[in-house]
Design an enzyme around this catalytic site. Sequence first.
Site, PDB file in Angstrom:
ATOM      1  N   ASN A 140       0.849  -1.189   0.000  1.00 55.65           N
ATOM      2  CA  ASN A 140       0.000   0.000   0.000  1.00 55.65           C
ATOM      3  C   ASN A 140       0.881   1.234   0.000  1.00 55.65           C
ATOM      4  O   ASN A 140       2.051   1.198   0.363  1.00 55.65           O
ATOM      5  CB  ASN A 140      -0.944  -0.003   1.208  1.00 55.65           C
ATOM      6  N   ASP A 159      -2.812  -1.517   7.430  1.00 50.54           N
ATOM      7  CA  ASP A 159      -1.536  -0.938   7.851  1.00 50.54           C
ATOM      8  C   ASP A 159      -1.612   0.572   8.079  1.00 50.54           C
ATOM      9  O   ASP A 159      -0.579   1.218   8.326  1.00 50.54           O
ATOM     10  CB  ASP A 159      -0.462  -1.225   6.788  1.00 50.54           C
ATOM     11  N   HIS A 173       4.594   0.660   1.355  1.00 50.15           N
ATOM     12  CA  HIS A 173       4.866  -0.639   1.972  1.00 50.15           C
ATOM     13  C   HIS A 173       4.710  -1.712   0.908  1.00 50.15           C
ATOM     14  O   HIS A 173       3.715  -1.751   0.198  1.00 50.15           O
ATOM     15  CB  HIS A 173       3.865  -0.871   3.114  1.00 50.15           C
ATOM     16  N   HIS A 191       5.913  -6.083  -0.071  1.00 53.54           N
ATOM     17  CA  HIS A 191       6.569  -7.337   0.323  1.00 53.54           C
ATOM     18  C   HIS A 191       7.476  -7.790  -0.814  1.00 53.54           C
ATOM     19  O   HIS A 191       7.525  -8.977  -1.152  1.00 53.54           O
ATOM     20  CB  HIS A 191       5.527  -8.420   0.638  1.00 53.54           C
ATOM     21  N   ASP A 199      23.760   5.639  -3.720  1.00 52.18           N
ATOM     22  CA  ASP A 199      22.996   6.708  -4.363  1.00 52.18           C
ATOM     23  C   ASP A 199      21.707   7.017  -3.599  1.00 52.18           C
ATOM     24  O   ASP A 199      21.124   8.088  -3.778  1.00 52.18           O
ATOM     25  CB  ASP A 199      22.642   6.316  -5.803  1.00 52.18           C
ATOM     26  N   HIS A 256       9.006  -9.128   8.726  1.00 54.89           N
ATOM     27  CA  HIS A 256       7.893  -8.631   7.952  1.00 54.89           C
ATOM     28  C   HIS A 256       8.359  -8.205   6.553  1.00 54.89           C
ATOM     29  O   HIS A 256       8.523  -9.059   5.686  1.00 54.89           O
ATOM     30  CB  HIS A 256       7.226  -7.502   8.749  1.00 54.89           C
ATOM     31  N   TYR A 273      23.694  15.861  -9.496  1.00 56.71           N
ATOM     32  CA  TYR A 273      23.073  14.857 -10.353  1.00 56.71           C
ATOM     33  C   TYR A 273      21.705  15.356 -10.802  1.00 56.71           C
ATOM     34  O   TYR A 273      20.983  15.965 -10.029  1.00 56.71           O
ATOM     35  CB  TYR A 273      22.927  13.542  -9.586  1.00 56.71           C
TER      36      TYR A 273
END
Lengths: 236, 236, 236, 236
Positions: free
Chosen positions: C28, C75, C94, C96, C119, C169, C227
């Site tokens: 999410n 979450d 977030h 996984h 970087d 997690h 940069y």
Amino acid sequence: MLTELKREAYEANIALPREGLINLTFGNASAIDRAQGIFAIKPSGVAYADLTAEDMVLIDLDGKQVDGSMRPSSDTPTHRRLFLAFESIGGVVHTHSSHATSFAQAGREIPIFGTTHADYFFGPIPVTRKMTAAEIGDGAYEWETGNVIVERFAALDPADFPAVLVNRHAPFTWGATVAKAVEVAVAVECIAQMALMSLQLEPTLPAIEPELLHKHFKRKHGPGAYYGQTDSGPTC
Amino acid sequence: MLTELKREAYEANIALPREGLINLTFGNASAIDRAQGIFAIKPSGVAYADLTAEDMVLIDLDGKQVDGSMRPSSDTPTHRRLFLAFESIGGVVHTHSSHATSFAQAGREIPIFGTTHADYFFGPIPVTRKMTAAEIGDGAYEWETGNVIVERFAALDPADFPAVLVNRHAPFTWGATVAKAVEVAVAVECIAQMALMSLQLEPTLPAIEPELLHKHFKRKHGPGAYYGQTDSGPTC
Amino acid sequence: MLTELKREAYEANIALPREGLINLTFGNASAIDRAQGIFAIKPSGVAYADLTAEDMVLIDLDGKQVDGSMRPSSDTPTHRRLFLAFESIGGVVHTHSSHATSFAQAGREIPIFGTTHADYFFGPIPVTRKMTAAEIGDGAYEWETGNVIVERFAALDPADFPAVLVNRHAPFTWGATVAKAVEVAVAVECIAQMALMSLQLEPTLPAIEPELLHKHFKRKHGPGAYYGQTDSGPTC
Amino acid sequence: MLTELKREAYEANIALPREGLINLTFGNASAIDRAQGIFAIKPSGVAYADLTAEDMVLIDLDGKQVDGSMRPSSDTPTHRRLFLAFESIGGVVHTHSSHATSFAQAGREIPIFGTTHADYFFGPIPVTRKMTAAEIGDGAYEWETGNVIVERFAALDPADFPAVLVNRHAPFTWGATVAKAVEVAVAVECIAQMALMSLQLEPTLPAIEPELLHKHFKRKHGPGAYYGQTDSGPTC
């Protein structure tokens, strides 16, 4: 006959290559109509690109083909065995997805290392014992494959553990619907990949702590679940 | 001339990058017309995107180019050697697919750890011995490449083992048709990937049990096969 | 209400599966309007393909839902905790993603081995301590997840370390905007993949030299950066 | 000005994400017009999706920007250093492709284990020494990056070794044209992946035999080459 059931099974079957779970023609999905005791399954060895919903073969729980002109998947007796033993499930999926199959080939359960895994399983993903020469050679190999799965679940709830690795073979998954079984097949593959990499980092990594396992599984399953809009639906 | 044969070879060649077996221009496929003793093969070093069916080069079993304005693949003598030695095959495929090539580079056969492998091969996927300096440098390197493959198959049936790893080089596969040889090339790559990962989990993992090997290979090949609609066709 | 904020959050959420960071519905993204103290976040358990910008749920910094008919992501309290603690950030992501999650599962920070990493981060990507049984079970698990992140950053600047691995997690990332947090999530995944492979080559590989770390981080961040066209913007 | 040169550089730059060699904005390609002593290079930090051929920046061999309104890539001095030192090359490519970068991070050359590698390189893919704190911090970091590459090639022919790994950083590749440098970048990444996997199978695997190296490199490069239609062009 059972057009909607065939369509569900068809949609699940063609999802397998799209999700990267299948190469060539290996793998199959089935969906059951519990009221009629009939399930729809992929015909054997047909390329996914050529498949149509009408091609799905209908089989009853005694193993009799009740519709369809093609032979059903050679794994049909395994699906039937699971539908008989696990009465709450509505669909079964079989893949040879690469990471999960690597664990199956090694005869290793997939250890539970994190919350992704705990969102779907209430512990490690179980592996069956090896099949005996008699079970392999007695003429009912695919039925016996179902039997070793059922034997492995003697003390496990298939709702808490919606997948198994058949030793030396590959994963089977299931769910309340065949669409859910496909979702679990996706989850199993990515859980297997992450477990393999976590083991590379820490070869003796212990399992997730019990509180965290309980928390993640239970926030998505059963009474008190609060994930999603309808108390179903998780992820990976 | 032999338009259909060229089309078959062309379809097989363009399938190789689509299946993720090939980067750049490395790899080639050929199809033979046994009645005429002529095979069609990819021209050398042509990008897959620019290839047409008409570009396929026709070569007879003496190695003479009988049609086509471009040079044939530099690996043509290897294909010709295989067509001469393995009389039942109708097509040959060569790739540098990454996992299979990793075994070839290491000079390791691909051990047989599960049913995915057993669906295609009746044992480990063999690797040739290393080629000698004389074989490499005598001006017929690609023909000698075919010779070390044929030597490796002195006691093996190419129908039971439809692929080989050339030591330090990469896989060659074959089949009754070139389309089948492409299918085997897909299978070899995924079998190699899973073997590598199973070895990561269990470095001393033993081979699949003989009964299971026999069961899976024989349910798809030869008398008594019951997989698919026509007793052919397997998977990965 | 806050249409533009919802659109930003929506664009970030649908970028996650497109970038290969997410399977199924896991993950999410949220974007905050600091003037109003309100953030937009994905609804819980909705498939990415079905998501619209209007579906985004609005939450204020006290945790009250101020707009939207669906439940917010489970979450959400973690996001809220981060917005409260890290006042300079405009978005949280977030995922996984598989390689980063493999480090999180193993409870390992991602060591800094090269300039790609430097970087984006001014050192290793930190991992939290494990959560206690009390924190997991006290009914505010997701809020406590935020707390262990904030605790880990007691001596770290979230601008120098725009991501964390929650132990057992998965990663959380952030940035001045939610688009930047998505970019960091992409970077974290590829940094994790390369760290894992570098460790395979050299299990005791030391961290990058301090001068090179300083050079690469500072040429992209803060005074003296040179940069890109606007002194922002890096990569992987 | 130099429209065709800009187009060549542009085509090479957008090929990098398409070939899976680049995430985000990291990486760049340049093409030189030797007659005019001017090269075209990507502007710094611009997303590939937003890039146009007109955006390419023109730089002369003294480092002066002669066309273009945007800042050139921050790696421009490295490209310039290579164009000055390697007079036969027409293009330079820099990526952070994941497998090759993993070797660079570990400070390891890529060992030569098979013919895929030998088709492109006349030995292992070299790695530079680490840069000193002075070289990193003296205000000409990117120029010094070029210097350590040139130093590494004191006894190597850049035509025999068309790539290098900068220690702790990532690969640079080159070729007679920038399109060829892109091809080499693809080859380097797949060679790196296969070397990593071969090392997993055999941690002490020796290099390819000299005769096979010589045979494969020479059948594609220099007098006597017989691969392809025009004595150029190889693969992976």
